[in-house]
Structure formats: structure tokens, C-alpha cells
Design an enzyme around this catalytic site. Structure first.
Site, PDB file in Angstrom:
ATOM      1  N   GLY A   1      -1.308  13.011  52.220  1.00 35.22           N
ATOM      2  CA  GLY A   1      -1.506  11.748  52.915  1.00 35.22           C
ATOM      3  C   GLY A   1      -1.029  10.549  52.128  1.00 35.22           C
ATOM      4  O   GLY A   1      -0.488   9.589  52.698  1.00 35.22           O
TER       5      GLY A   1
ATOM      6  N   ASP B   1      -0.470  -0.128  52.655  1.00 38.29           N
ATOM      7  CA  ASP B   1      -0.169   0.636  51.441  1.00 38.29           C
ATOM      8  C   ASP B   1       1.317   0.580  51.088  1.00 38.29           C
ATOM      9  O   ASP B   1       1.691   0.566  49.919  1.00 38.29           O
ATOM     10  CB  ASP B   1      -0.603   2.099  51.595  1.00 38.29           C
ATOM     11  CG  ASP B   1      -2.101   2.289  51.436  1.00 38.29           C
ATOM     12  OD1 ASP B   1      -2.729   1.465  50.746  1.00 38.29           O
ATOM     13  OD2 ASP B   1      -2.640   3.255  51.997  1.00 38.29           O
TER      14      ASP B   1
ATOM     15  N   ASN C   1      -5.331   1.557  56.979  1.00 37.27           N
ATOM     16  CA  ASN C   1      -6.171   1.156  55.848  1.00 37.27           C
ATOM     17  C   ASN C   1      -6.688  -0.277  55.970  1.00 37.27           C
ATOM     18  O   ASN C   1      -7.450  -0.727  55.130  1.00 37.27           O
ATOM     19  CB  ASN C   1      -5.413   1.318  54.517  1.00 37.27           C
ATOM     20  CG  ASN C   1      -4.441   0.181  54.257  1.00 37.27           C
ATOM     21  OD1 ASN C   1      -3.879  -0.402  55.185  1.00 37.27           O
ATOM     22  ND2 ASN C   1      -4.218  -0.131  52.994  1.00 37.27           N
TER      23      ASN C   1
ATOM     24  N   GLN D   1      -1.613  -4.195  47.875  1.00 34.48           N
ATOM     25  CA  GLN D   1      -1.954  -3.812  49.247  1.00 34.48           C
ATOM     26  C   GLN D   1      -3.107  -4.636  49.792  1.00 34.48           C
ATOM     27  O   GLN D   1      -3.305  -4.722  51.008  1.00 34.48           O
ATOM     28  CB  GLN D   1      -2.276  -2.306  49.336  1.00 34.48           C
ATOM     29  CG  GLN D   1      -3.516  -1.838  48.607  1.00 34.48           C
ATOM     30  CD  GLN D   1      -4.819  -2.088  49.339  1.00 34.48           C
ATOM     31  OE1 GLN D   1      -4.856  -2.099  50.573  1.00 34.48           O
ATOM     32  NE2 GLN D   1      -5.898  -2.305  48.594  1.00 34.48           N
TER      33      GLN D   1
ATOM     34  N   LYS E   1      -9.188   7.171  56.979  1.00 34.32           N
ATOM     35  CA  LYS E   1      -7.904   6.539  57.310  1.00 34.32           C
ATOM     36  C   LYS E   1      -7.241   7.133  58.550  1.00 34.32           C
ATOM     37  O   LYS E   1      -6.489   6.439  59.242  1.00 34.32           O
ATOM     38  CB  LYS E   1      -6.944   6.632  56.119  1.00 34.32           C
ATOM     39  CG  LYS E   1      -7.284   5.692  54.971  1.00 34.32           C
ATOM     40  CD  LYS E   1      -6.184   5.722  53.920  1.00 34.32           C
ATOM     41  CE  LYS E   1      -6.438   4.723  52.810  1.00 34.32           C
ATOM     42  NZ  LYS E   1      -5.326   4.645  51.847  1.00 34.32           N
TER      43      LYS E   1
END
Length: 276
Positions: free
Chosen positions: A131, A102, A87, A247, A66
Site C-alpha cells: 500500500g 502522500d 489519507n 504531506q 486508508k
């Protein structure tokens, strides 16, 4: 012509994304595919050449790529830069654009399962500053919610709050969890605590106010010890599976041109593959 999309990671066999997107492809009768591809870090650059060459419409990115894909994308939107991770990739005209969905997954999950959760919310208690926390924090900032950010190491939390804009943040360590609990209207666990039977041993759930919403981004197991303890106290809870499902929606729409729905049937299909 068949439209192809993917999720890349290393390892990747555990990913539920092919099941999610495959369900939507069948529902909408789309001539498309979505596959999990194991891409080691040293093969990431060559995979991007395939992407620029038109083999795929785009795809998802998961651990450990990512952050690494930032340097390989031709453009990255402001939101992904703020979150610090990409992502979702969209390939067009030989260029690769990176974004992050996300935060939409986090908001979409709570909006669906706990409508009006953010109305008049005076404080969100966020556990963890790794993260995974970044998208959650940006999402909460977008709703102008004051945040108490607690992490095992104070310095990591301080740096993250500073990067995201220190206004609206109160920072501490996980040792402050019981002192912060009575002030929270929302508790979010972004750490891996909850997996493999682990729990917040020193968190006294009884200190939370009645009605405080407790959510966890971990979705395997579906009900973590934190959520089980909160539910036993009569508190509303939201598990992390919905974040994974929501997402996925923007990416599917970008690659296949259809806005899919997160339905109870889809959730049940994915839930059947999880540890409970």
C-alpha cells in the site's frame, strides 16, 4: 469558533501528526485543535456521522483505515482513486471529501532535500509493491520517470503496475535487485525493511552508480540500514521524515485556511521524538 481537526487510526498513540499540526496552530495563532482519535474499524461509520454533523473541519486517516474510508466518503478525487487510499478528509456542508496527499509529501521531501533530483532521471528503482508504494509510484509517474518495480512476490508487483498503467514499468522480484541497481538514478524503499534493525541482506550497494539518490519512506529509525550503507558509499540520501511533514501541509491549509511551512525547527521538534 474553534476549528477542530484530527487524525484517526487504530492504534493511534504513536502518531506525530498532533505535534506537527499543533506547532503550526501555535505559530499562526489559530483558534484550532488537532487531536489523535483511536477509532476501531467497527466505529468508523459512526465517526463519519460526527464528521458530517460539523464537529470537525476534517482530518487525516492512517492505518488501518486508508482503504475503508473510500466507501464512507461522499466524494473521492481522481488522485486518491488512482493511489487506492485516502489519507486526508475535508468536511463541508454535511459532506466528506477524500483525497491523498502522500504523493505530495514524497515529491515535496525530495524537492526540498535534493533539488533537481528528477531532472533527466532515467530510472527509479522502487522496492516493494504494498500500500505504501502506490503514492510513490503515482508521484514518479507524474514526473514521467521510468520505473523498475521489485517486490518479494512478483504477482503483487504485476497487479500494481497493471492497475497504475503498465507503460513505463519494468517488474521483477527483489532477487533482481543487484541486476537492476547499476541502471538506477534513484532508489526508493517503500517496504518495512529498515525497521527494527532489518536490512536488505543481499543488496550490494556498491553496484549503484556514483550520485544515485537513495531514499526511504521509513522514518523511525531516521537513518535506516539502507540509508546508512548508501551514505557510507558517498551516495546522497534523503530520509522519510520529510514525507510525513510535507504531506501534512495541504490538509492544514484546507482545514485552517493557512498554508504552513515545513521548517528546520519543525523537523527538529519531530526528530527529537524518533529513534535514531
Amino acid at each position: 469558533m474553534t476549528t477542530k481537526a484530527f487524525v484517526i487510526g487504530h492504534p493511534i498513540a504513536h502518531s506525530r501528526s498532533p505535534l506537527i499540526h499543533g506547532t503550526w496552530l501555535r505559530e499562526h495563532g489559530i483558534d484550532g485543535t488537532y487531536e489523535a482519535i483511536d477509532v476501531p474499524p467497527d466505529a468508523l461509520e459512526s465517526f463519519f456521522e460526527r464528521l458530517r454533523g460539523g464537529e470537525f473541519a476534517g482530518g487525516n486517516v492512517t492505518i488501518p483505515h486508508k482503504q475503508a474510508v473510500f466507501a464512507l466518503c461522499d466524494s473521492v478525487d481522481e488522485l486518491a482513486r488512482k493511489i487506492g487510499a485516502v489519507n486526508t478528509l475535508v468536511a463541508r456542508d454535511g459532506k466528506v471529501h477524500g483525497t491523498n496527499t502522500d504523493y505530495l509529501g514524497f515529491l515535496g521531501n525530495l524537492d526540498a532535500k535534493a533539488p533537481s533530483w528528477s531532472d533527466c532521471l532515467d530510472c527509479a528503482l522502487v522496492l516493494g509493491a504494498g500500500g505504501a508504494a502506490r503514492a510513490v509510484l503515482v508521484a514518479l509517474q507524474s514526473r514521467n520517470i521510468p520505473i523498475v518495480l521489485l517486490n518479494r512476490t512478483r504477482g503483487t508487483a504485476d497487479r500494481l503496475a497493471s492497475e497504475l498503467g503498465p507503460e513505463g514499468f519494468t517488474v521483477g522480484t527483489l532477487e533482481n535487485i543487484n541486476a537492476s541497481a547499476p541502471h538506477a538514478g534513484l532508489v526508493v524503499n517503500t517496504t518495512s525493511i529498515g525497521m527494527h534493525g532489518t536490512r536488505f541482506d543481499h543488496f550490494d550497494i556498491s553496484l549503484l552508480r556514483p550520485g544515485t539518490l537513495v531514499t526511504d519512506i521509513v522514518y523511525s529509525p531516521l537513518e535506516t540500514p539502507l540509508l546508512a550503507d548508501a551514505r557510507a558509499r558517498g551516495l546522497p540520501t534523503v530520509d522519510g521524515l520529510g514525507m510525513l511533514l510535507h504531506q501534512a501541509v495541504p490538509g492544514f491549509a484546507a482545514w485552517f485556511g493557512v498554508q504552513p511551512a515545513v521548517t528546520p525547527d519543525l523537523r527538529a521538534r519531530i526528530e527529537a521524538t524518533l529513534d535514531h
